[in-house]
Design an enzyme around this catalytic site. Sequence first.
Site, short mmCIF file in Angstrom:
data_model
loop_
_atom_site.label_atom_id
_atom_site.label_comp_id
_atom_site.label_asym_id
_atom_site.label_seq_id
_atom_site.Cartn_x
_atom_site.Cartn_y
_atom_site.Cartn_z
N HIS A 303 -7.60 -22.17 -9.69
CA HIS A 303 -6.33 -21.99 -9.36
C HIS A 303 -5.83 -23.50 -9.16
O HIS A 303 -6.55 -24.41 -8.60
CB HIS A 303 -5.81 -21.25 -8.11
CG HIS A 303 -4.50 -20.94 -7.92
ND1 HIS A 303 -3.59 -21.87 -7.42
CD2 HIS A 303 -3.83 -19.98 -8.42
CE1 HIS A 303 -2.44 -21.28 -7.43
NE2 HIS A 303 -2.40 -20.18 -8.29
N ASP A 360 -5.72 -12.61 -10.26
CA ASP A 360 -5.74 -11.83 -11.58
C ASP A 360 -7.24 -11.37 -11.67
O ASP A 360 -7.43 -10.72 -12.53
CB ASP A 360 -5.58 -12.88 -12.71
CG ASP A 360 -4.04 -13.26 -12.61
OD1 ASP A 360 -3.19 -12.13 -12.47
OD2 ASP A 360 -3.84 -14.27 -13.06
N1 CMC Z 1 -13.24 -21.39 -15.90
C1 CMC Z 1 -14.07 -22.71 -16.24
N2 CMC Z 1 -13.76 -23.76 -15.79
C2 CMC Z 1 -12.64 -23.82 -15.08
C3 CMC Z 1 -11.94 -22.93 -14.91
C4 CMC Z 1 -12.22 -21.70 -15.23
N3 CMC Z 1 -11.64 -20.70 -15.10
N4 CMC Z 1 -10.66 -23.18 -14.34
C5 CMC Z 1 -10.80 -24.75 -14.05
N5 CMC Z 1 -12.23 -25.05 -14.61
C6 CMC Z 1 -12.52 -26.42 -14.69
C7 CMC Z 1 -11.89 -27.23 -15.79
O1 CMC Z 1 -12.26 -27.21 -16.95
C8 CMC Z 1 -11.89 -28.72 -14.90
O2 CMC Z 1 -13.08 -29.15 -15.40
P1 CMC Z 1 -13.64 -30.91 -15.45
O3 CMC Z 1 -13.13 -31.26 -14.21
O4 CMC Z 1 -15.03 -31.01 -15.83
O5 CMC Z 1 -12.58 -31.18 -16.45
C9 CMC Z 1 -11.89 -28.45 -13.59
O6 CMC Z 1 -12.29 -26.91 -13.50
C10 CMC Z 1 -10.43 -28.37 -13.11
O7 CMC Z 1 -9.53 -27.57 -13.67
P2 CMC Z 1 -8.03 -27.82 -14.26
O8 CMC Z 1 -7.97 -27.20 -15.77
O9 CMC Z 1 -7.81 -29.35 -14.31
O10 CMC Z 1 -7.02 -26.82 -13.02
P3 CMC Z 1 -5.70 -26.72 -13.45
O11 CMC Z 1 -5.23 -26.81 -12.15
O12 CMC Z 1 -5.27 -27.88 -14.48
O13 CMC Z 1 -5.56 -25.40 -13.95
C11 CMC Z 1 -5.90 -22.90 -14.16
C12 CMC Z 1 -5.48 -24.11 -13.15
C13 CMC Z 1 -5.53 -21.49 -13.09
C14 CMC Z 1 -4.97 -22.75 -15.22
C15 CMC Z 1 -7.41 -22.88 -14.74
O14 CMC Z 1 -8.21 -22.98 -13.32
C16 CMC Z 1 -7.70 -21.85 -15.54
O15 CMC Z 1 -7.38 -22.04 -16.59
N6 CMC Z 1 -8.07 -20.63 -14.85
C17 CMC Z 1 -8.44 -19.31 -15.89
C18 CMC Z 1 -7.05 -18.71 -16.37
C19 CMC Z 1 -6.40 -17.99 -14.96
O16 CMC Z 1 -7.43 -17.18 -14.19
N7 CMC Z 1 -5.22 -18.10 -14.79
C20 CMC Z 1 -4.56 -17.52 -13.85
C21 CMC Z 1 -4.25 -18.39 -12.42
S1 CMC Z 1 -3.65 -17.63 -10.94
C22 CMC Z 1 -2.32 -16.51 -11.18
C23 CMC Z 1 -1.26 -16.97 -12.02
O17 CMC Z 1 -0.91 -18.31 -11.98
O18 CMC Z 1 -0.75 -16.35 -12.95
#
Ligand code: CMC
Length: 423
Positions: A303, A360
């Site tokens: 998140h 989720d």
């Molecule tokens: N699985 C694997 N790695 C992950 C995940 C995941 N679900 N989420 C984040 N990471 C890694 C990401 O690759 C990054 O790694 P590195 O530092 O090596 O580059 C690190 O963790 C930081 O993540 P980020 O992508 O910079 O984080 P963000 O704040 O930009 O994205 C997020 C947040 C929710 C989009 C992301 O965690 C994600 O894609 N999660 C899976 C999709 C999901 O469950 N979405 C629902 C979110 S909550 C409810 C809503 O908003 O609807």
Amino acid sequence: METAKLIIRGKEYDLPIIVGTENETAIDIRKLRDTAGVITYDPGFANTGACRSAITYIDGDKGVLRYRGYPIEELAGKLRFSSAAYLMIYGRIPTEDEFLEWRKQLTLNSFVHASQVNFFDNFSALAHPMNILGSMVSSMSSFYPYDADDEDHINLNIQRLIGQVKTIAAFSYRKSVGLPYIYPRTDHSYAANFLRMMFATPAEEYVVPKMMENALDMLLILHMDHEQNCSTSTVRMVSSTMSNIYASVSAGINALWGRLHGGANEAVLDMLNQIAQDGANYMKYVEMAKKKDDPFKLMGFGHRVYRNFDPRAKILKTAVDDLLNEMGIHDPLLDVAKNLEEVALKDEFFIERKLYPNVDFYSGILYRALGIPTEMFTVLFAIGRMPGWIAHWMEMRDDPDLRIQRPRQIYVGKNLRHYEAED
Ligand code: CMC
């Protein structure tokens, strides 16, 4: 006044500091470009405060979520959805009389316009229910034009939006399975009406199971608002142009659909099914999620704001166990989810990056227990989020700092060049 000092190329600038009621501190850069000639760079807006808001407070490090000051733990499972929606939009919990009147109005305004009902026949059989929902909500502006300066008009259209979003959702499902449409009743709660419209048949009386009604109320409240998330920011972005409430909210629905946002609840179920069919090899999927060159991520994990735990996921995990026990259901996908969570939370990659299950991760198991088909999961999220989007739309209208939202960019393209036409 407290200020922050910025030094650029040897020149000093004092920037005012803004402090919120929970001590969140921001540097006010509104005059930055005019005075210093520079802009900020913040892709994904992770460090940018786009507005002041009095609706929802989140402390991502401590796993705190409050609506209008109330902790989520004191609202979800305790209030009816309609009460929480009133709180979200008008800032206080309604009295008993206000609640009954509001609930009645939500039902009386929940009938989809008769001409609009025909629209359902013309969507492709492949249309995703989120696609149908966004289009139907967008088209509401042509049926219900309103005077933006008239508070009664605004309130009526708010009731239409909250009332009709569940009718549209239920009708899109009924259409997909070829069942006749069922309309809501004023003697039912919001959640009970939705379940009835989804699952009743005209042939017999449908008694809404209390535990299902309560579970749905809780789920919808958990999804009601989450401050400046992507879909809410989209609603604000669109409405900053003074576009109407239906256009703004339908843009939010389309933003929610994406699988990194609300679409994740559907993606989680697909992932859990895939893991189950693939021999429940949890390590394989955790390893895949860690690979930089693999687009696979653990859906329902991570998140932008929560770096400790998501309080909604915590409530949901307990609620799933309680509901399944009460209903006498054993869902093998719940075991898959719990095992996957356990393996991921022990992994250094997830520990270091503070990645935990989000709202989720477990919500889909609950929806399944309620009989909701997987492709409707994100629609349920949208029904829950509707009062939140409306609250932000209302707050924005009265914001003295409101300006059309228009970010800047850092141009990295070609420098000036000239086109010379051949003779
Ligand atoms: N699985 C694997 N790695 C992950 C995940 C995941 N679900 N989420 C984040 N990471 C890694 C990401 O690759 C990054 O790694 P590195 O530092 O090596 O580059 C690190 O963790 C930081 O993540 P980020 O992508 O910079 O984080 P963000 O704040 O930009 O994205 C997020 C947040 C929710 C989009 C992301 O965690 C994600 O894609 N999660 C899976 C999709 C999901 O469950 N979405 C629902 C979110 S909550 C409810 C809503 O908003 O609807």
